[in-house]
Design an enzyme around this catalytic site. Structure first.
Site, PDB file in Angstrom:
ATOM      1  N   GLY A  22     -54.089 -16.596-123.200  1.00 10.85           N
ATOM      2  CA  GLY A  22     -54.770 -16.013-122.043  1.00 10.85           C
ATOM      3  C   GLY A  22     -53.785 -15.819-120.912  1.00 10.85           C
ATOM      4  O   GLY A  22     -52.695 -16.414-120.912  1.00 10.85           O
TER       5      GLY A  22
ATOM      6  N   CYS B 149     -50.373 -24.407-120.032  1.00  8.60           N
ATOM      7  CA  CYS B 149     -50.447 -23.228-119.165  1.00  8.60           C
ATOM      8  C   CYS B 149     -49.071 -22.581-119.121  1.00  8.60           C
ATOM      9  O   CYS B 149     -48.055 -23.281-118.981  1.00  8.60           O
ATOM     10  CB  CYS B 149     -50.872 -23.641-117.760  1.00  8.60           C
ATOM     11  SG  CYS B 149     -51.008 -22.254-116.613  1.00  8.60           S
ATOM     12  N   LEU B 150     -49.044 -21.260-119.205  1.00  2.07           N
ATOM     13  CA  LEU B 150     -47.772 -20.546-119.153  1.00  2.07           C
ATOM     14  C   LEU B 150     -47.077 -20.745-117.807  1.00  2.07           C
ATOM     15  O   LEU B 150     -45.864 -20.586-117.714  1.00  2.07           O
ATOM     16  CB  LEU B 150     -47.989 -19.051-119.431  1.00  2.07           C
ATOM     17  CG  LEU B 150     -48.487 -18.733-120.843  1.00  2.07           C
ATOM     18  CD1 LEU B 150     -48.842 -17.259-120.958  1.00  2.07           C
ATOM     19  CD2 LEU B 150     -47.450 -19.125-121.891  1.00  2.07           C
TER      20      LEU B 150
ATOM     21  N   GLN C  58     -51.231 -15.155-112.207  1.00  5.59           N
ATOM     22  CA  GLN C  58     -49.980 -15.683-112.773  1.00  5.59           C
ATOM     23  C   GLN C  58     -48.838 -14.677-112.737  1.00  5.59           C
ATOM     24  O   GLN C  58     -47.683 -15.054-112.885  1.00  5.59           O
ATOM     25  CB  GLN C  58     -50.202 -16.140-114.223  1.00  5.59           C
ATOM     26  CG  GLN C  58     -51.125 -17.344-114.324  1.00  5.59           C
ATOM     27  CD  GLN C  58     -51.390 -17.693-115.769  1.00  5.59           C
ATOM     28  OE1 GLN C  58     -52.272 -17.123-116.392  1.00  5.59           O
ATOM     29  NE2 GLN C  58     -50.616 -18.613-116.315  1.00  5.59           N
TER      30      GLN C  58
ATOM     31  N   HIS D 115     -60.345 -21.821-117.801  1.00  2.00           N
ATOM     32  CA  HIS D 115     -58.957 -21.990-117.336  1.00  2.00           C
ATOM     33  C   HIS D 115     -58.510 -20.746-116.555  1.00  2.00           C
ATOM     34  O   HIS D 115     -57.882 -20.858-115.493  1.00  2.00           O
ATOM     35  CB  HIS D 115     -58.086 -22.247-118.573  1.00  2.00           C
ATOM     36  CG  HIS D 115     -56.616 -22.355-118.340  1.00  2.00           C
ATOM     37  ND1 HIS D 115     -55.908 -23.518-118.589  1.00  2.00           N
ATOM     38  CD2 HIS D 115     -55.684 -21.444-117.934  1.00  2.00           C
ATOM     39  CE1 HIS D 115     -54.622 -23.304-118.310  1.00  2.00           C
ATOM     40  NE2 HIS D 115     -54.469 -22.062-117.923  1.00  2.00           N
ATOM     41  N   GLU D 116     -58.840 -19.556-117.069  1.00  2.16           N
ATOM     42  CA  GLU D 116     -58.401 -18.311-116.408  1.00  2.16           C
ATOM     43  C   GLU D 116     -59.161 -18.063-115.107  1.00  2.16           C
ATOM     44  O   GLU D 116     -58.575 -17.598-114.122  1.00  2.16           O
ATOM     45  CB  GLU D 116     -58.567 -17.107-117.349  1.00  2.16           C
ATOM     46  CG  GLU D 116     -57.836 -17.197-118.687  1.00  2.16           C
ATOM     47  CD  GLU D 116     -56.391 -17.631-118.619  1.00  2.16           C
ATOM     48  OE1 GLU D 116     -55.764 -17.507-117.561  1.00  2.16           O
ATOM     49  OE2 GLU D 116     -55.889 -18.126-119.646  1.00  2.16           O
TER      50      GLU D 116
ATOM     51  N   HIS E  16     -57.595 -19.954-112.415  1.00  5.72           N
ATOM     52  CA  HIS E  16     -56.415 -19.279-111.853  1.00  5.72           C
ATOM     53  C   HIS E  16     -56.831 -18.264-110.789  1.00  5.72           C
ATOM     54  O   HIS E  16     -56.208 -18.176-109.731  1.00  5.72           O
ATOM     55  CB  HIS E  16     -55.638 -18.528-112.945  1.00  5.72           C
ATOM     56  CG  HIS E  16     -54.678 -19.364-113.737  1.00  5.72           C
ATOM     57  ND1 HIS E  16     -53.645 -20.079-113.172  1.00  5.72           N
ATOM     58  CD2 HIS E  16     -54.571 -19.572-115.079  1.00  5.72           C
ATOM     59  CE1 HIS E  16     -52.951 -20.692-114.136  1.00  5.72           C
ATOM     60  NE2 HIS E  16     -53.498 -20.404-115.300  1.00  5.72           N
TER      61      HIS E  16
HETATM   62  O1  GNR Z   1     -51.656 -20.185-123.827  1.00  2.69           O
HETATM   63  C1  GNR Z   1     -52.468 -20.967-123.306  1.00  2.69           C
HETATM   64  N1  GNR Z   1     -53.016 -21.948-124.055  1.00  2.69           N
HETATM   65  C2  GNR Z   1     -54.080 -22.734-123.645  1.00  2.69           C
HETATM   66  C3  GNR Z   1     -54.382 -23.858-124.398  1.00  2.69           C
HETATM   67  C4  GNR Z   1     -55.441 -24.674-124.051  1.00  2.69           C
HETATM   68  C5  GNR Z   1     -56.188 -24.371-122.940  1.00  2.69           C
HETATM   69  C6  GNR Z   1     -55.895 -23.273-122.156  1.00  2.69           C
HETATM   70  C7  GNR Z   1     -54.840 -22.451-122.509  1.00  2.69           C
HETATM   71  S1  GNR Z   1     -54.494 -21.040-121.555  1.00  2.69           S
HETATM   72  C8  GNR Z   1     -52.789 -20.854-121.871  1.00  2.69           C
HETATM   73  C9  GNR Z   1     -52.274 -19.551-121.248  1.00  2.69           C
HETATM   74  C10 GNR Z   1     -52.398 -19.633-119.744  1.00  2.69           C
HETATM   75  O2  GNR Z   1     -51.677 -20.285-119.044  1.00  2.69           O
HETATM   76  N2  GNR Z   1     -53.375 -18.984-119.204  1.00  2.69           N
HETATM   77  O3  GNR Z   1     -53.593 -19.046-117.888  1.00  2.69           O
HETATM   78 NI    NI Z   2     -52.808 -20.951-117.259  1.00  2.00          NI
END
Ligand code: GNR
Ligand code: NI
Length: 167
Positions: free
Chosen positions: A46, A91-92, A51, A133-134, A137
């Protein structure tokens, strides 16, 4: 298409609250395509526009094994949720850090697709986690904000140390 640079925690720009998209035009479609390319290349499941330092409410997600089920969410909103589960997240924007976060198990998300049509999606499992999670952000929140101050401090020093060795 272009790869976009991803902001790293604790960059203060990750705290900005993204503005709703008022018109889905070629600029938004281009942004979604560039975000998808950036997510696949990372690789991640995601990516939120925040980001890549674009403060508009756009999210891309692909939780499929084959990486062939891209979903784009414009102005996503959780309209219902139930259950709760603790799952490991990464998270990236926080590379190399993984920890458990409590999230709703199931969510209904209302959003616009790239044709500007309103949609509702019922999600569970990894997709439900990723949507939450997104949306965090877009609201200026990173998963580490759900952790204790002690853990956040440790994560900041670990990332600062990593940045010194890779510089
Ligand atoms: O790549 C991602 N893996 C992930 C694994 C578990 C819970 C959430 C994520 S999101 C993350 C990519 C990211 O940072 N999205 O904002
Ligand atoms: Ni993230």
């Amino acid at each position: 298409m272009s790869l976009l640079p991803i902001l790293r925690f604790p960059d203060p720009r990750l705290k900005k609250v993204a503005a709703p998209v008022t018109k889905i035009d070629d600029g938004i479609r281009r942004l979604a395509a560039d975000m998808a390319e950036t997510m696949y290349e990372a690789p991640g499941i995601g990516l939120a526009a925040t980001q890549v330092d674009v403060h508009r409410r756009v999210v891309v997600i692909d939780v499929s094994e084959e990486k062939n089920q891209l979903r784009v969410f414009v102005n996503p909103e959780i309209v219902a949720c139930d259950g709760s589960a603790l799952g490991e997240e990464g998270c990236l924007s926080v590379p190399g850090i993984y920890d458990k976060v409590e999230r709703a198990e199931r969510v209904s998300v209302r959003y616009l697709d790239l044709d500007g049509r309103a949609q509702v999606l019922e999600a569970e499992g990894l997709l439900a986690v990723c949507i939450q999670h997104e949306i965090d952000h877009l609201n200026g929140k990173v998963f580490v904000d759900h952790l204790s101050q002690l853990k956040q401090g440790r994560i900041k020093s670990k990332l600062a140390k990593q940045a010194r060795v890779t510089a």
